[in-house]
Design a protein around this motif. Structure first.
Motif, PDB file in Angstrom:
ATOM      1  N   GLU A 266      13.516  41.554   2.325  1.00 17.74           N
ATOM      2  CA  GLU A 266      14.221  41.980   3.602  1.00 17.74           C
ATOM      3  C   GLU A 266      15.054  40.917   4.334  1.00 17.74           C
ATOM      4  O   GLU A 266      16.388  41.136   4.462  1.00 17.74           O
ATOM      5  N   GLU A 267      14.474  39.758   4.305  1.00 15.15           N
ATOM      6  CA  GLU A 267      15.253  38.479   5.135  1.00 15.15           C
ATOM      7  C   GLU A 267      16.297  38.141   4.216  1.00 15.15           C
ATOM      8  O   GLU A 267      17.304  37.725   4.474  1.00 15.15           O
ATOM      9  N   GLY A 268      16.099  37.992   2.738  1.00 21.40           N
ATOM     10  CA  GLY A 268      17.225  37.650   1.915  1.00 21.40           C
ATOM     11  C   GLY A 268      18.456  38.666   1.632  1.00 21.40           C
ATOM     12  O   GLY A 268      19.658  38.090   1.830  1.00 21.40           O
ATOM     13  N   ALA A 270      19.522  40.309   4.482  1.00 21.02           N
ATOM     14  CA  ALA A 270      19.966  40.417   5.658  1.00 21.02           C
ATOM     15  C   ALA A 270      20.878  38.889   5.663  1.00 21.02           C
ATOM     16  O   ALA A 270      22.016  38.996   6.082  1.00 21.02           O
ATOM     17  N   GLN A 271      20.352  37.923   4.972  1.00 26.39           N
ATOM     18  CA  GLN A 271      21.210  36.618   4.801  1.00 26.39           C
ATOM     19  C   GLN A 271      22.482  36.884   3.872  1.00 26.39           C
ATOM     20  O   GLN A 271      23.494  36.389   3.816  1.00 26.39           O
ATOM     21  N   VAL A 272      22.248  37.747   2.778  1.00 23.52           N
ATOM     22  CA  VAL A 272      23.352  37.913   1.862  1.00 23.52           C
ATOM     23  C   VAL A 272      24.368  38.665   2.362  1.00 23.52           C
ATOM     24  O   VAL A 272      25.411  38.486   2.452  1.00 23.52           O
ATOM     25  N   LYS A 273      23.806  39.774   3.285  1.00 25.48           N
ATOM     26  CA  LYS A 273      24.972  40.641   4.054  1.00 25.48           C
ATOM     27  C   LYS A 273      25.777  39.849   5.005  1.00 25.48           C
ATOM     28  O   LYS A 273      26.995  39.869   5.026  1.00 25.48           O
ATOM     29  N   ALA A 274      24.971  38.622   5.700  1.00 25.67           N
ATOM     30  CA  ALA A 274      25.686  37.791   6.672  1.00 25.67           C
ATOM     31  C   ALA A 274      26.719  36.851   6.022  1.00 25.67           C
ATOM     32  O   ALA A 274      27.903  36.728   6.336  1.00 25.67           O
ATOM     33  N   LEU A 275      26.195  36.385   4.759  1.00 23.02           N
ATOM     34  CA  LEU A 275      27.256  35.607   4.032  1.00 23.02           C
ATOM     35  C   LEU A 275      28.407  36.401   3.218  1.00 23.02           C
ATOM     36  O   LEU A 275      29.473  35.860   3.661  1.00 23.02           O
ATOM     37  N   ILE A 276      28.379  37.525   3.034  1.00 21.29           N
ATOM     38  CA  ILE A 276      29.366  38.355   2.550  1.00 21.29           C
ATOM     39  C   ILE A 276      30.255  38.661   3.532  1.00 21.29           C
ATOM     40  O   ILE A 276      31.623  38.544   3.515  1.00 21.29           O
ATOM     41  N   ALA A 277      29.708  39.148   4.714  1.00 18.54           N
ATOM     42  CA  ALA A 277      30.658  39.259   5.809  1.00 18.54           C
ATOM     43  C   ALA A 277      31.417  38.167   6.186  1.00 18.54           C
ATOM     44  O   ALA A 277      32.522  38.378   6.958  1.00 18.54           O
ATOM     45  N   ALA A 278      30.975  36.979   6.070  1.00 20.57           N
ATOM     46  CA  ALA A 278      31.721  35.791   6.753  1.00 20.57           C
ATOM     47  C   ALA A 278      32.570  34.995   5.514  1.00 20.57           C
ATOM     48  O   ALA A 278      33.364  33.947   6.016  1.00 20.57           O
ATOM     49  N   SER A 279      32.410  35.585   4.418  1.00 17.16           N
ATOM     50  CA  SER A 279      33.305  35.059   3.365  1.00 17.16           C
ATOM     51  C   SER A 279      34.681  35.852   3.251  1.00 17.16           C
ATOM     52  O   SER A 279      34.805  36.788   3.364  1.00 17.16           O
ATOM     53  N   PRO A 280      35.774  35.051   2.899  1.00 15.19           N
ATOM     54  CA  PRO A 280      36.815  35.436   2.897  1.00 15.19           C
ATOM     55  C   PRO A 280      37.175  35.931   1.320  1.00 15.19           C
ATOM     56  O   PRO A 280      36.253  35.475   0.242  1.00 15.19           O
ATOM     57  N   ALA A 281      38.050  36.700   1.012  1.00 10.38           N
ATOM     58  CA  ALA A 281      38.185  37.231  -0.511  1.00 10.38           C
ATOM     59  C   ALA A 281      38.626  35.897  -1.196  1.00 10.38           C
ATOM     60  O   ALA A 281      39.631  34.921  -0.589  1.00 10.38           O
TER      61      ALA A 281
END
Length: 326
Positions: A266-268, A270-281
């Motif tokens: 679950e922690e991982g 959440a981290q992936v969601k945060a990383l993708i949200a902050a990453s540009p195309a």
């Protein structure tokens, strides 16, 4: 003033300590002094308890018993059964019933005289047993106290900060729950409690074994089903997150498995969601995504795909195979 046990017995937990009005003990001196022990008739304490006193009957009981009544401090004699000390500071040598109450002739000891001289406890409060109607039956002891119990009385006495009158009914309830009679002693109550503590409860006396096992099996099956639903929902959520990232060109197809592995917890996730949200195309749309490279063979990489390989340092052939396998 307090409730005491039946004649000949020491107070028990079920006895009620009743503290009522008594006259000031007067000035200390060497001679015995007459003091008011209790009022006559029905009286009501400041904490709401009601008791009745027949001065003549109480005086007659004193004569019949032929025992001087001890004067102690703060009802120490009534609590002595708990293991404390209860030295007398005076002795009531006689009781007399008068129209306004019960009076006692006190022979003060030196300690009692000192307490009266210091004025730390200026009032008297008797401890007595009573019947179910609140009628006092005899005087167990009398105490020097500091706090008055009855308002608007010329004679004052100690009042308990709690309401000990409720102790007796409560104790009777406890004794009944233990299967004992209302007159059971403290030792009998403790013995019953000890027996209960050592008892091993046989659950089979309450639930049949087959019903118990069937319930456990149903619970196990329900738990497994719930776990399966949770895992399926989790897999669906991970797939949606990664597909969305691929569509938005925030991760590459070759990176999908690595990101999926990060989502194992679950922690991982959440981290992936945060990383993708902050990453540009990584690359903007060029319109060439679906167009083959001019002159290239079928299945060859497009111009944009080749540009991605060059930007990411990927082997074009390995990248092409990964696309073909996807």
């Amino acid at each position: 003033m307090g409730a005491a046990p039946a004649s000949g017995a020491v107070p028990s937990i079920g006895d009620v300590l009743v503290e009522l009005a008594a006259a000031p003990a007067g000035e200390p001196g060497g001679e015995a002094a007459w003091i008011k022990i209790a009022p006559a008739g029905t009286v009501r304490t400041r904490d709401g308890r009601t008791f009745s006193f027949d001065p003549a009957a109480l005086a007659a009981r004193f004569v019949a018993d032929g025992v001087d009544v001890a004067v102690d401090v703060d009802h120490a004699a009534a609590r002595a059964f708990l293991g404390g000390q209860a030295p007398a500071v005076g002795w009531i040598k006689a009781l007399e019933g008068r129209p306004d109450g019960l009076y006692g002739r006190v022979d003060w000891l030196d300690e009692g005289k000192a307490i009266l001289a210091a004025r730390s406890r200026r009032y008297l409060s008797p401890t007595f047993p009573h019947d179910d109607l609140g009628n006092a039956t005899w005087i167990h002891s009398v105490s020097l106290v500091a706090t008055p119990a009855l308002p608007n009385m010329p004679a004052l006495a100690g009042a308990s900060p709690t309401t000990p009158l409720a102790t007796e009914p409560a104790m009777k309830t406890v004794l009944a729950a233990l299967g004992l009679v209302a007159t059971a002693t403290e030792a009998e109550a403790l013995a019953a409690l000890t027996a209960l503590q050592g008892r091993v409860v046989d659950l089979s006396a309450y639930v049949r074994k087959d019903v118990h096992e069937a319930t456990l099996a149903q619970l196990t099956a329900a738990t497994a089903t719930l776990d399966g639903i949770r895992q399926a929902n989790r897999k669906t959520e991970i797939e949606a997150v990664l597909e969305g990232a691929l569509t938005a060109k925030k991760i590459l197809p070759a990176q999908r498995e690595a990101y999926a592995a990060l989502c194992a917890t679950e922690e991982g996730l959440a981290q992936v969601k945060a990383l993708i949200a902050a990453s540009p195309a990584m690359l903007g749309a060029s319109g060439l995504d679906r167009q083959p490279t001019p002159g290239a063979a079928a299945g060859a990489l497009t111009a944009q795909q080749l540009a991605i390989c060059e930007a990411m340092g990927l082997d074009p052939e390995a990248y092409r195979k990964s696309l073909a396998a996807a």
